[in-house]
Design a protein around this motif. Structure first.
Motif, PDB file in Angstrom:
ATOM      1  N   VAL B  95      -7.769  -0.299 -10.278  1.00  0.00           N
ATOM      2  CA  VAL B  95      -6.686   0.130  -9.405  1.00  0.00           C
ATOM      3  C   VAL B  95      -6.313  -1.000  -8.447  1.00  0.00           C
ATOM      4  CG1 VAL B  95      -6.183   1.691  -7.475  1.00  0.00           C
ATOM      5  CG2 VAL B  95      -7.223   2.587  -9.575  1.00  0.00           C
ATOM      6  N   LEU B  96      -7.344  -1.573  -7.813  1.00  0.00           N
ATOM      7  CA  LEU B  96      -7.100  -2.657  -6.859  1.00  0.00           C
ATOM      8  C   LEU B  96      -6.424  -3.852  -7.554  1.00  0.00           C
ATOM      9  CD1 LEU B  96      -7.701  -3.579  -3.883  1.00  0.00           C
ATOM     10  CD2 LEU B  96      -9.710  -4.730  -4.826  1.00  0.00           C
ATOM     11  N   THR B 114      -6.474  -9.003  -1.314  1.00  0.00           N
ATOM     12  CA  THR B 114      -7.329  -7.818  -1.310  1.00  0.00           C
ATOM     13  C   THR B 114      -7.073  -6.967  -0.064  1.00  0.00           C
ATOM     14  OG1 THR B 114      -8.962  -9.090  -2.515  1.00  0.00           O
ATOM     15  CG2 THR B 114      -9.710  -7.044  -1.524  1.00  0.00           C
ATOM     16  N   LYS B 115      -6.856  -7.635   1.063  1.00  0.00           N
ATOM     17  CA  LYS B 115      -6.632  -6.904   2.310  1.00  0.00           C
ATOM     18  C   LYS B 115      -5.314  -6.115   2.224  1.00  0.00           C
ATOM     19  CE  LYS B 115      -5.924  -7.937   7.192  1.00  0.00           C
ATOM     20  NZ  LYS B 115      -4.484  -8.220   7.136  1.00  0.00           N
ATOM     21  N   ILE B 116      -4.254  -6.798   1.811  1.00  0.00           N
ATOM     22  CA  ILE B 116      -2.948  -6.132   1.725  1.00  0.00           C
ATOM     23  C   ILE B 116      -2.997  -4.990   0.713  1.00  0.00           C
ATOM     24  CG2 ILE B 116      -0.531  -6.461   1.067  1.00  0.00           C
ATOM     25  CD1 ILE B 116      -0.773  -9.349   2.067  1.00  0.00           C
ATOM     26  N   PRO B 133     -10.971   2.070 -13.151  1.00  0.00           N
ATOM     27  CA  PRO B 133      -9.939   1.545 -14.055  1.00  0.00           C
ATOM     28  C   PRO B 133      -8.661   2.379 -13.914  1.00  0.00           C
ATOM     29  CG  PRO B 133     -11.882   2.326 -15.269  1.00  0.00           C
ATOM     30  CD  PRO B 133     -12.137   2.621 -13.845  1.00  0.00           C
ATOM     31  N   ALA B 134      -7.517   1.705 -13.826  1.00  0.00           N
ATOM     32  CA  ALA B 134      -6.273   2.406 -13.519  1.00  0.00           C
ATOM     33  C   ALA B 134      -5.883   3.410 -14.604  1.00  0.00           C
ATOM     34  CB  ALA B 134      -5.149   1.387 -13.314  1.00  0.00           C
ATOM     35  N   ALA B 148       1.839   2.390  -4.401  1.00  0.00           N
ATOM     36  CA  ALA B 148       1.063   1.440  -3.599  1.00  0.00           C
ATOM     37  C   ALA B 148       1.368   0.006  -4.042  1.00  0.00           C
ATOM     38  CB  ALA B 148      -0.427   1.730  -3.750  1.00  0.00           C
ATOM     39  N   ARG B 149       1.501  -0.173  -5.353  1.00  0.00           N
ATOM     40  CA  ARG B 149       1.798  -1.507  -5.882  1.00  0.00           C
ATOM     41  C   ARG B 149       3.150  -1.989  -5.363  1.00  0.00           C
ATOM     42  NH1 ARG B 149       0.854  -1.683 -12.079  1.00  0.00           N
ATOM     43  NH2 ARG B 149       2.599  -0.259 -12.057  1.00  0.00           N
TER      44      ARG B 149
END
Lengths: 234, 243
Positions: B95-96, B114-116, B133-134, B148-149
């Motif tokens: 996901v990240l 990673t922070k954003i 996993p997405a 979110a993306r």
């Protein structure tokens, strides 16, 4: 049938005995065919992905030709590589004819279209799904191709295996460019052909059993890996 | 950065025609999308809503006419408008990583990604799924990830193509609250929807398309209650008002 039973029994005994000659032949077979699959993959995976995401005049022709080349007759590839590598040929000075390297070259050529065509197909299917997103995020064609390759990595395992299977099973190309020289270029398929013609059926059948077992084992491992990965990543 | 660059909006479409496979999908659309109010694009199937959004986002080019933003579309390599699709496209990774992938393409430094991305996931309410996993997420979670993306890219204009079309009511509410939050954070929202309840909840104005033309443009309350065009009236009759 009696012949077959007797030959089978002899084959099992031969395998159980761990005959060094047999092991040598098996090892060379694996070495040559795995090298060919590796080389064809290094070249073919990026080519297949590039073919999937790019649009240029003549692309469809290239796709059809690539697909057709999957059925390339091994003896013809062997013949062409033989002519290239023979003393009088353009690459004759390298002195590669009748060496394992020559066999790797011939099998790489044989496997390359399989890798390119199957990669192209898998990448194109994924591209249909990803195109809008990758365009939206601003991915350049090269980046898109790399992303596609990474995302279809599980399918590509099958592609590479299909290539390896093709290489391991063919006899025509390695026979011509390798020459089936005992202890130098003799692999499983050429040995089977030779032993059969000599009438040594147990050895031929034993080699055949090993060949099939190797291919089945490699595919089984790959299948399990792929299944585990699909469960993990969806 | 948006403060420095000239404003992206308004977006102006002039006499836009789009044809595909011999079929005219948009037939002379002229439209100005201003910053501020949430714009809904409504209309029957095949009226050209998705194509309109894709043209605005640059995924398609018009066969005739022009689509133009008033300011530059990119600032420091970052596209100023983003799109969320009806069926979320999930890359086969975590996901990240789905969010940081977009940030990488937008030229965000690796140390900040990673922070954003984490902040964007938190805002979409799926921070706890970051390492999953997405592709194994539910449909609603996938669509939140898609939002979110998009959000991580800090777009000034967000185009949404029926983002809740395949989702159950609970997932729909979750998506709507994320969209609402993005609106409140100053992002211009343009959304295609079929859902009249959603139009009430999320819309300020409606662009009503029919047969590839703009049949009517009006505030949501006006259009849903007393449409001026025959096309919109017919559409409202056919739709279940409580859906």
């Amino acid at each position: 049938m009696g012949d077959f039973a007797a030959a089978s029994r002899a084959a099992v005994e031969l395998l159980a005995s761990g005959d060094p000659k047999l092991l040598e032949i098996v090892a060379l077979s694996l070495q040559v065919s795995l090298s060919a699959a590796l080389i064809a993959s290094v070249i073919g995976l990026p080519l297949g992905a590039a073919l999937a995401v790019s649009r240029f005049p003549g692309r469809r022709t290239l796709v059809v030709v690539t697909n057709a080349l999957m059925g390339l007759p091994p003896v013809v590839v062997g013949l062409v590589v033989y002519l290239l590598l023979s003393r009088a040929g353009p690459l004759g000075e390298l002195g590669l004819l009748f060496t394992p390297q020559a066999m790797v070259i011939a099998q790489s050529i044989l496997v390359l279209p399989i890798v390119v065509a199957l990669t192209r197909q898998a990448a194109e299917d994924a591209w249909a799904e990803y195109r809008d997103l990758l365009h939206s995020l601003g991915a350049a064609p090269l980046r898109s191709a790399v992303t596609l390759l990474w995302d279809i990595r599980h399918s590509l395992l099958t592609t590479v295996l299909a290539g390896f299977g093709r290489a391991a099973a063919e006899v025509g190309a390695v026979m011509i460019v390798g020459g089936n020289i005992d202890g130098v270029t003799r692999v499983m398929t050429t040995a089977i052909a030779l032993e059969t013609s000599k009438g040594d059926l147990p050895l031929a059948l034993g080699l055949g059993t090993v060949l099939i077992s190797v291919v089945v084992a490699v595919n089984a491992v790959a299948y399990l890996l792929r299944e585990a990965a699909m469960r993990r990543y969806g | 950065m948006p403060g420095i660059a000239p404003p992206l909006l308004p977006l102006t479409l002039r006499d836009v025609v789009f044809e595909a496979g011999g079929k005219r999908i948009l037939d002379g659309v002229s439209l100005t999308i201003d910053p501020g109010p949430r714009t809904l694009v409504m209309g029957p199937n095949g009226s050209g809503k998705s194509v309109l959004l894709r043209l605005c986002h640059g995924l398609l080019l018009p066969s005739a006419g022009t689509v133009g933003f008033s300011g530059p579309e990119y600032v420091n390599g970052r596209r100023r408008h983003a799109m969320v699709f009806q069926r979320p496209v999930m890359l086969r990774r975590s996901v990240l990583a789905n969010v940081t992938y977009g940030l990488a393409l937008a030229g965000v430094a690796i140390s900040e990604r990673t922070k954003i991305a984490g902040e964007a996931l938190a805002r979409a309410g799926i921070a706890h799924l970051a390492l999953q996993p997405a592709r194994v997420l539910s449909g609603g979670e996938q669509q939140r990830l898609a939002l979110a993306r998009a959000w991580a890219l800090r777009p000034e204009l967000l185009l949404l193509d029926e983002p809740t079309a395949n989702l159950d009511p609970a997932a729909t509410m979750a998506i709507e609250s994320v969209i609402q939050a993005m609106h409140e954070a100053g992002t211009k929202v343009v959304m295609v929807t079929h859902n009249l309840g959603q139009a009430h909840r999320l819309g300020d104005e409606v662009v009503f398309l029919d047969g590839g033309r703009v049949a009517e443009r009006a505030p949501v309350d006006v259009l849903l209650r007393s449409p001026a065009s025959r096309e919109a009236a017919r559409f409202l009759e056919a739709e279940l008002p409580w859906s």
